[in-house]
Every structure is written in structure tokens, then in C-alpha cells.
Scaffold this motif. Structure first.
Motif, mmCIF file in Angstrom:
data_model
loop_
_atom_site.group_PDB
_atom_site.id
_atom_site.type_symbol
_atom_site.label_atom_id
_atom_site.label_comp_id
_atom_site.label_asym_id
_atom_site.label_seq_id
_atom_site.Cartn_x
_atom_site.Cartn_y
_atom_site.Cartn_z
ATOM 1 N N SER A 83 0.851 -1.381 -0.110
ATOM 2 C CA SER A 83 -0.018 -0.012 -0.032
ATOM 3 C C SER A 83 0.726 1.328 -0.084
ATOM 4 O O SER A 83 0.307 2.514 0.029
ATOM 5 N N VAL A 84 2.232 1.072 -0.055
ATOM 6 C CA VAL A 84 2.915 2.380 -0.227
ATOM 7 C C VAL A 84 3.602 2.368 -1.618
ATOM 8 O O VAL A 84 4.561 1.450 -1.860
ATOM 9 N N VAL A 85 3.082 3.280 -2.045
ATOM 10 C CA VAL A 85 3.337 3.597 -3.814
ATOM 11 C C VAL A 85 3.766 4.696 -4.062
ATOM 12 O O VAL A 85 3.085 5.689 -3.507
ATOM 13 N N SER A 86 4.746 4.924 -4.753
ATOM 14 C CA SER A 86 5.171 6.295 -5.231
ATOM 15 C C SER A 86 4.388 6.673 -6.858
ATOM 16 O O SER A 86 4.318 5.684 -7.503
ATOM 17 N N PRO A 87 3.537 7.695 -6.659
ATOM 18 C CA PRO A 87 2.920 7.761 -7.888
ATOM 19 C C PRO A 87 3.829 7.917 -8.895
ATOM 20 O O PRO A 87 3.310 8.241 -10.083
ATOM 21 N N GLY A 88 5.035 8.498 -8.722
ATOM 22 C CA GLY A 88 5.837 8.709 -10.000
ATOM 23 C C GLY A 88 5.345 10.221 -10.682
ATOM 24 O O GLY A 88 4.874 11.016 -10.171
ATOM 25 N N ILE A 89 5.465 10.426 -11.853
ATOM 26 C CA ILE A 89 5.071 11.487 -12.709
ATOM 27 C C ILE A 89 3.966 11.016 -13.589
ATOM 28 O O ILE A 89 3.930 9.758 -14.097
ATOM 29 N N HIS A 90 3.039 11.935 -14.228
ATOM 30 C CA HIS A 90 2.186 11.409 -15.118
ATOM 31 C C HIS A 90 2.397 10.822 -16.261
ATOM 32 O O HIS A 90 1.628 10.239 -16.744
ATOM 33 N N GLY A 91 3.785 10.933 -16.753
ATOM 34 C CA GLY A 91 4.233 10.249 -18.006
ATOM 35 C C GLY A 91 4.845 8.919 -17.776
ATOM 36 O O GLY A 91 5.319 8.218 -18.734
ATOM 37 N N ARG A 92 4.778 8.531 -16.642
ATOM 38 C CA ARG A 92 5.340 7.055 -16.451
ATOM 39 C C ARG A 92 4.085 6.152 -16.346
ATOM 40 O O ARG A 92 3.376 6.143 -15.770
ATOM 41 N N GLN A 93 4.482 4.935 -17.142
ATOM 42 C CA GLN A 93 3.550 3.914 -17.185
ATOM 43 C C GLN A 93 4.183 2.632 -16.795
ATOM 44 O O GLN A 93 5.281 2.188 -17.557
ATOM 45 N N ASP A 94 3.418 2.168 -15.842
ATOM 46 C CA ASP A 94 3.905 0.510 -15.445
ATOM 47 C C ASP A 94 2.537 0.165 -14.836
ATOM 48 O O ASP A 94 2.042 -0.664 -15.789
ATOM 49 N N GLU A 96 -0.904 20.971 -5.556
ATOM 50 C CA GLU A 96 -2.179 20.529 -6.270
ATOM 51 C C GLU A 96 -1.448 19.514 -7.447
ATOM 52 O O GLU A 96 -2.310 18.603 -7.563
ATOM 53 N N GLN A 97 -0.472 19.386 -7.796
ATOM 54 C CA GLN A 97 0.274 18.511 -8.792
ATOM 55 C C GLN A 97 0.248 17.072 -8.022
ATOM 56 O O GLN A 97 -0.113 15.964 -8.435
ATOM 57 N N ASP A 98 0.852 17.174 -6.582
ATOM 58 C CA ASP A 98 0.998 16.034 -5.950
ATOM 59 C C ASP A 98 -0.377 15.424 -5.744
ATOM 60 O O ASP A 98 -0.532 14.208 -5.785
ATOM 61 N N SER A 99 -1.460 15.982 -5.368
ATOM 62 C CA SER A 99 -2.759 15.766 -5.015
ATOM 63 C C SER A 99 -3.292 14.921 -6.342
ATOM 64 O O SER A 99 -4.044 13.879 -6.353
ATOM 65 N N ALA A 100 -3.172 15.628 -7.466
ATOM 66 C CA ALA A 100 -3.702 14.996 -8.783
ATOM 67 C C ALA A 100 -3.073 13.803 -9.018
ATOM 68 O O ALA A 100 -3.712 12.880 -9.593
ATOM 69 N N GLU A 101 -1.507 13.672 -9.025
ATOM 70 C CA GLU A 101 -1.027 12.366 -9.262
ATOM 71 C C GLU A 101 -1.301 11.294 -8.231
ATOM 72 O O GLU A 101 -1.632 10.100 -8.804
ATOM 73 N N LYS A 102 -1.434 11.329 -6.994
ATOM 74 C CA LYS A 102 -2.062 10.593 -5.983
ATOM 75 C C LYS A 102 -3.268 10.104 -6.323
ATOM 76 O O LYS A 102 -3.898 8.963 -6.013
ATOM 77 N N ALA A 103 -4.243 10.955 -6.749
ATOM 78 C CA ALA A 103 -5.578 10.703 -7.078
ATOM 79 C C ALA A 103 -5.659 9.806 -8.061
ATOM 80 O O ALA A 103 -6.342 8.815 -8.379
ATOM 81 N N HIS A 104 -4.798 9.859 -9.197
ATOM 82 C CA HIS A 104 -4.902 9.130 -10.313
ATOM 83 C C HIS A 104 -4.212 7.750 -9.918
ATOM 84 O O HIS A 104 -4.615 6.569 -10.387
ATOM 85 N N THR A 105 -3.258 7.789 -9.018
ATOM 86 C CA THR A 105 -2.593 6.436 -8.771
ATOM 87 C C THR A 105 -3.752 5.737 -7.802
ATOM 88 O O THR A 105 -4.047 4.607 -7.784
ATOM 89 N N ALA A 106 -4.583 6.438 -6.827
ATOM 90 C CA ALA A 106 -5.588 5.700 -6.193
ATOM 91 C C ALA A 106 -6.557 5.194 -7.061
ATOM 92 O O ALA A 106 -7.204 3.850 -6.692
ATOM 93 N N GLU A 107 -6.885 5.674 -8.078
ATOM 94 C CA GLU A 107 -7.875 5.225 -9.210
ATOM 95 C C GLU A 107 -7.436 3.928 -9.741
ATOM 96 O O GLU A 107 -8.366 2.992 -9.921
ATOM 97 N N TRP A 108 -6.270 3.794 -10.012
ATOM 98 C CA TRP A 108 -5.630 2.442 -10.625
ATOM 99 C C TRP A 108 -5.166 1.593 -9.452
ATOM 100 O O TRP A 108 -5.107 0.422 -9.805
ATOM 101 N N ARG A 144 -0.378 1.573 -14.329
ATOM 102 C CA ARG A 144 -1.531 2.157 -14.622
ATOM 103 C C ARG A 144 -1.288 3.024 -15.964
ATOM 104 O O ARG A 144 -0.057 3.191 -16.456
ATOM 105 N N PRO A 145 -2.156 3.483 -16.505
ATOM 106 C CA PRO A 145 -2.056 4.280 -17.890
ATOM 107 C C PRO A 145 -1.471 5.528 -17.595
ATOM 108 O O PRO A 145 -1.509 6.164 -16.435
ATOM 109 N N ILE A 146 -0.814 6.255 -18.643
ATOM 110 C CA ILE A 146 -0.344 7.498 -18.573
ATOM 111 C C ILE A 146 -1.604 8.329 -18.296
ATOM 112 O O ILE A 146 -2.641 8.188 -19.106
#
Length: 104
Positions: free
Chosen positions: A47-58, A73-85, A60-62
Motif C-alpha cells: 500500500s506504499v506506492v510512489s505515484p511517480g510522474i504523469h508520464g510514467r506507465q507501469d 496541487e500536482q501532488d494531489s492530482a498524481e496521488k488521485a490518479h494512482t488511487a484510481e488504478w 496504470r495508464p499514462i
């Protein structure tokens, strides 16, 4: 259950701080759940996952879209995307409530 590195003290020479083991307020794109108590915050756990950057695909999708100049704001958006996948990566108390679920 994996070994939790928080249970083992650092020895000298000290290595650079690891944001998943010793998170600091303001870590940009720091790992989700870092610093949480128990197995949820185990840096070697699932459950400890580094969200990385928006262009990294492993796993989850880019995520295309806006990139904010505001680090929080960017940190929050990246974590929200990580949580979705990877739903298990956000502590229940920090998840945003579903606005449609509260409308009656």
C-alpha cells in the motif's frame, strides 16, 4: 507480511532520507501512505506506492492533462490518479467523499 524497515535503526554512515520510510511534509510526489501506522505504512508493503510522474506507465495508464505549477496541487492530482488504478494506496480517512452518494 514483509519486513518493515521502520523497525530497524539506521547505522552510520547514514544513507540519504527515504521518503517512504521517513516521509517529510512537503515531499513532492511522495509515496502514498508513507508514515501511516501499522501495515498500511509499511514501506515494503503493497500500500506504499510512489505515484511517480504523469508520464510514467507501469501499473496504470499514462495520465494526460494539466500539469500544475503548484506542487501541492500536482501532488494531489498524481496521488488521485494512482488511487484510481491502485485503490489500496489511499488511507480511507483521506479519500474524497463521492458527491453523488451524498445527494438524495
Amino acid at each position: 507480511m514483509s519486513a518493515d524497515p521502520r523497525d530497524y535503526p539506521l547505522t552510520l554512515p547514514a544513507l540519504p532520507r527515504d521518503g517512504s520510510v521517513d516521509p517529510s511534509e512537503g515531499d513532492y510526489l511522495g509515496p502514498t501512505n508513507a508514515g501511516e501506522p501499522g501495515e498500511l505504512g509499511n514501506p515494503h508493503g503493497p500500500s506504499v506506492v510512489s505515484p511517480g510522474i504523469h508520464g510514467r506507465q507501469d501499473v496504470r495508464p499514462i495520465r494526460p492533462g494539466e500539469v500544475s505549477s503548484d506542487a501541492a496541487e500536482q501532488d494531489s492530482a498524481e496521488k488521485a490518479h494512482t488511487a484510481e488504478w491502485q485503490p489500496g494506496t489511499v488511507p480511507p480517512e483521506t479519500e474524497e467523499p463521492d458527491p453523488e452518494a451524498t445527494e438524495a
